[in-house]
Design an enzyme around this catalytic site. Structure first.
Site, short mmCIF file in Angstrom:
data_model
loop_
_atom_site.label_atom_id
_atom_site.label_comp_id
_atom_site.label_asym_id
_atom_site.label_seq_id
_atom_site.Cartn_x
_atom_site.Cartn_y
_atom_site.Cartn_z
N GLU A 34 -6.92 1.64 -0.60
CA GLU A 34 -6.89 0.19 -0.70
C GLU A 34 -7.36 -0.52 0.57
O GLU A 34 -7.28 -1.75 0.67
CB GLU A 34 -5.47 -0.28 -1.04
CG GLU A 34 -4.99 0.24 -2.40
CD GLU A 34 -3.64 -0.34 -2.83
OE1 GLU A 34 -3.03 -1.10 -2.04
OE2 GLU A 34 -3.21 -0.04 -3.96
N ARG A 89 -3.72 -0.65 3.64
CA ARG A 89 -4.83 -1.60 3.45
C ARG A 89 -5.69 -1.83 4.68
O ARG A 89 -6.59 -2.66 4.66
CB ARG A 89 -4.28 -2.92 2.91
CG ARG A 89 -3.63 -2.73 1.57
CD ARG A 89 -3.21 -3.99 0.86
NE ARG A 89 -2.44 -3.59 -0.31
CZ ARG A 89 -1.12 -3.48 -0.34
NH1 ARG A 89 -0.40 -3.79 0.72
NH2 ARG A 89 -0.50 -3.06 -1.42
N THR A 91 2.60 -1.07 4.00
CA THR A 91 1.36 -0.77 3.29
C THR A 91 0.24 -1.72 3.69
O THR A 91 -0.92 -1.46 3.42
CB THR A 91 1.56 -0.85 1.76
OG1 THR A 91 2.08 -2.15 1.43
CG2 THR A 91 2.53 0.22 1.29
N THR A 146 10.16 -9.65 0.99
CA THR A 146 9.40 -8.93 2.00
C THR A 146 7.99 -9.49 2.16
O THR A 146 7.42 -10.09 1.24
CB THR A 146 9.31 -7.43 1.63
OG1 THR A 146 8.84 -7.30 0.29
CG2 THR A 146 10.66 -6.77 1.77
N ASP A 172 9.30 -10.73 -10.82
CA ASP A 172 8.53 -10.04 -9.79
C ASP A 172 7.21 -10.75 -9.51
O ASP A 172 6.16 -10.12 -9.36
CB ASP A 172 8.28 -8.57 -10.18
CG ASP A 172 7.67 -7.77 -9.03
OD1 ASP A 172 7.92 -8.11 -7.86
OD2 ASP A 172 6.93 -6.81 -9.30
N VAL A 180 -0.46 0.80 -8.28
CA VAL A 180 0.65 0.51 -9.18
C VAL A 180 0.33 0.80 -10.63
O VAL A 180 1.19 1.29 -11.38
CB VAL A 180 1.10 -0.97 -9.02
CG1 VAL A 180 -0.01 -1.94 -9.40
CG2 VAL A 180 2.35 -1.24 -9.83
#
Length: 700
Positions: free
Chosen positions: A83, A135, A179, A253, A319, A560
């Site tokens: 990514e 990333r 990440t 977060t 979410d 994901v």
């Protein structure tokens, strides 16, 4: 002249308030170079401070892009999702791979200069929602900075890759991970963390680029209300929560978006969902907006002082993270110039806010079919939430759109000042949300408070095919001034790659099915493509050396969609072949022949187990195991498909793996704190049943 004045102002501001910071870099990558966003280099994650991902290079353009060919490629040593956006400075291309590894290549030839492996423990994978991805890096002075999956911030020597300093940034023993790519702002390395599906408390922190010393930490949600908060902004936020929310962290977060705006001298960042997702288990004494989750927050970079916030999804229960890229731009709206930020979060609305004040300017849908809200208040931007979407109150499953994957997830969008359009990778992925009245906090895996088994699919090929057909994506060219879609390219699957816009009237994007494409930025006409052999999640970048323009992209399927949806609701899925691909005009490079897919035959033991055991196993698997091993026990390409497990017919071995953690070094930790041996056996029995069902269907 204007750029030089801005650069001077930025350097003078280094003497701002807060803890003292080391003197600014005077060689290598400096504040002035990042601010100027040199035309031939790519020095920051989104190229410029404003995260526009727009290149002024025109050597590759809509008239000659058909001549683009592979200049060089590099095979990567990780078989997970890729990514990262590579950075380029002084002829060297810096990138990260899965498991937070760093590589430095000669940007012209592809020769590997050095590599760094932080040796992240593989058992950390259970505390990461969406694959072992990373990333990218940040550059400053003569150092390269990377955040690691196990929560460290590492500074490397840019010439050798040797560790200069290493700091643990997450609380000791927490379920957090990193990440995202760090950002550099006035000698400060900014980084947050992932983990809002676990019991974590979000933050953004700044570290001295030279020493690694922490300078400030901005918490995004309050702590224990009975104790003093870290600032007035958290004292205000406490009033939007209820019950004992702080015992579960609160979430919020900062796992991706971080943008600096020199014009306002503000840092903008997005925050994730509240934790747990289900408000019934965090606002236990009544409803509340749960600040500052699912929000954009503006702070001062010198001190971390709160300036303003805008909450996009109050009391988020779906979410709908707001961690997607935040882009700064100057637009003419209503005949007046406005300095704004633009945002396309998971919830499906495109927001334009005043950069200095956070004032809501507009919010329009960038996808069709949004049903969690009827729309946004035209003055405040607050959503008019559909009562049926509050599943914890109705106690009925809600088929929501967008789902948790989001109308737009982390995959970066780009903005072209030439066309005035924003190019957004969008997803059409609905999801079933259901209240779980029996939920109790656990110790391992997701802690959501919902029952995901309401979304399981039956062993019916027609139903599965219809569901897969509904899961699509699109590349959307959105006009932020009018709030309308200028053009759209439908795509067969969701979670396609991020975008790059250039002054050559081009938009580059990779697809989940393994094509790297170039489109005309003004019309959306496809002008070129390259078969990359594996799905592309990452966003491309471009640079120039010796008068030649290059375009680079990381390739490697994962993320994901693979780990959660698997092959069940995807019409086609590509293998993981992780590479860095670099293109230029006239190049003739080729890739090795891709390996043929090996189809494994299902050969499970005979089904057994009582209806009660199977029901227990289904719920336990769906709410915990499916996060890695796929919906309805159909895995993707990264993680083991349990229907084929050698332990499926061996209850003792199954217990040793799932209960005791026999394979924790491979990422499969023990679940003895979450499940009893009886529940673990029930999971096995249910997977056996699922394997037999799919064998009858002729599935594999």
């Amino acid at each position: 002249m204007r750029l030089r004045l801005l650069a001077a102002a930025a350097l003078l501001a280094l003497a701002g308030c807060g803890k003292s910071v080391s003197p600014p870099a005077t060689e290598g990558v400096t504040d002035a170079k990042i601010l100027a966003a040199a035309e031939g280099e790519w020095l920051s994650y989104g190229r410029d401070y404003g995260e526009q991902r727009f290149s002024t290079l025109t050597a590759i353009n809509d008239g000659n892009v058909s001549q683009l060919g592979l200049a060089w490629s590099a095979d990567l040593d990780t078989a997970r999702g890729q990514e990262a956006t590579p950075l380029m400075h002084d002829g060297v291309l810096y990138t990260t791979t899965a498991w937070s590894m760093v590589k430095a290549y000669d940007a012209k030839t592809g020769a590997l200069k050095w590599s760094y492996d932080p040796q992240v423990p593989r058992e950390k994978l259970v505390e990461v929602c969406c694959d072992a991805v990373n990333r990218g890096v940040a550059l400053y002075g003569n150092k390269v900075y990377v955040g690691t999956l196990d929560g460290h911030l590492v500074a490397l020597d840019a010439k050798t890759g040797k560790v200069v300093w290493k700091k643990l940034t997450i609380p000791e023993g927490s379920h957090m991970a990193i990440t995202g790519a760090p950002r550099i702002v006035k000698g400060r390395v900014l980084i947050g963390s992932a983990g809002a599906e676990y019991f974590t408390r979000g933050y953004l922190a700044a570290f001295d680029a030279e020493t690694g010393n922490e300078l400030w930490r901005f918490h995004t949600v309050p702590g224990d209300p009975s104790k003093p908060q870290d600032g007035k902004y958290l004292e205000a936020a406490v009033k939007t929560w209820s019950g004992d929310f702080w015992k579960r962290g609160g979430g919020g977060t900062v796992w991706d978006s971080i943008t600096y705006d020199p014009k306002t001298d503000l840092v903008f960042f997005g925050t994730a969902n509240a934790e747990p997702w289900n408000p019934a288990y965090r606002n236990t004494d009544g409803a509340g907006d749960s600040l500052y989750t699912a929000s954009i927050v503006a702070i001062k970079p010198d001190t971390g002082e709160y300036v303003w916030h805008f909450q996009e999804t109050p009391e988020d229960r779906w979410d709908f993270d707001s961690n997607q890229q935040i882009t700064v731009a100057d637009l003419t709206i209503g005949g007046k110039p406005r300095h704004v930020i633009m945002h396309a979060p998971k919830n499906g609305f495109f927001y334009v806010l005043d950069a200095a004040t956070g004032e809501f300017i507009s919010g329009k849908p960038f996808v069709e079919g949004i049903n969690w809200a009827k729309g946004l208040d035209p003055k405040t931007g607050k959503p008019d939430v559909n009562p049926e979407a509050k599943y914890e109150l109705t106690n009925k499953p809600f088929l929501g759109f967008p789902g948790a994957v989001g109308a737009h997830s982390w995959t970066p969008m780009s903005y072209s000042p030439k066309t005035g359009l924003v190019y957004i990778p969008t997803n059409n992925t609905p999801q079933v949300y259901a209240h779980d009245p029996e939920w109790k906090p656990g110790t391992t895996g997701f802690q959501l408070g919902i029952d995901a088994s309401a979304g399981n699919l039956p062993p019916d090929q027609a139903v599965r095919q219809a569901t897969a057909a509904a899961m699509t994506g699109a590349l959307v060219a959105f006009d932020p001034v009018t709030g309308t879609i200028k053009w759209k390219v439908p795509q067969e699957t969701p979670t396609n790659g991020g975008t790059l816009a250039t002054a050559g009237n081009l938009v580059f994007q990779g697809t989940a099915l393994g094509e790297f494409r170039a489109y005309a930025a003004d019309t959306g006409k496809q002008l070129w493509s390259f078969p990359a052999q594996s799905g592309i999640l990452a966003a491309p970048m471009t640079y120039m050396i010796d008068g030649e323009q290059y375009v680079a992209v990381m390739v490697g399927w994962g993320g994901v969609w693979d780990v959660s949806a698997g092959k069940l609701v995807t019409k086609r899925i590509t293998p993981n072949i992780s590479r860095l691909l670099v293109f230029k005009l006239g190049a003739k490079g080729t890739l090795p022949t891709a390996p043929e897919e090996v189809k494994r035959v299902l050969d499970p033991p005979p089904p057994s187990g009582t209806p009660q055991q199977l029901a227990i196993g289904m719920k336990a698997y769906t709410n915990s195991c499916s996060v890695c091993h796929g919906s309805t026990a159909v895995a993707g390409v990264l993680n083991p498909d349990l229907r084929h497990s050698v332990a499926l017919g061996n209850p003792k071995l199954w217990q040793e793996i799932v209960h005791d953690g026999l394979l924790k070094q491979n990422g499969m930790v023990g679940w003895k704190g979450q499940f009893t041996p009886e529940q673990i056996e029930a999971i096995r029995l249910w997977v056996v049943m699922r394997a037999n069902e799919d064998k009858k269907l002729g599935a594999h």
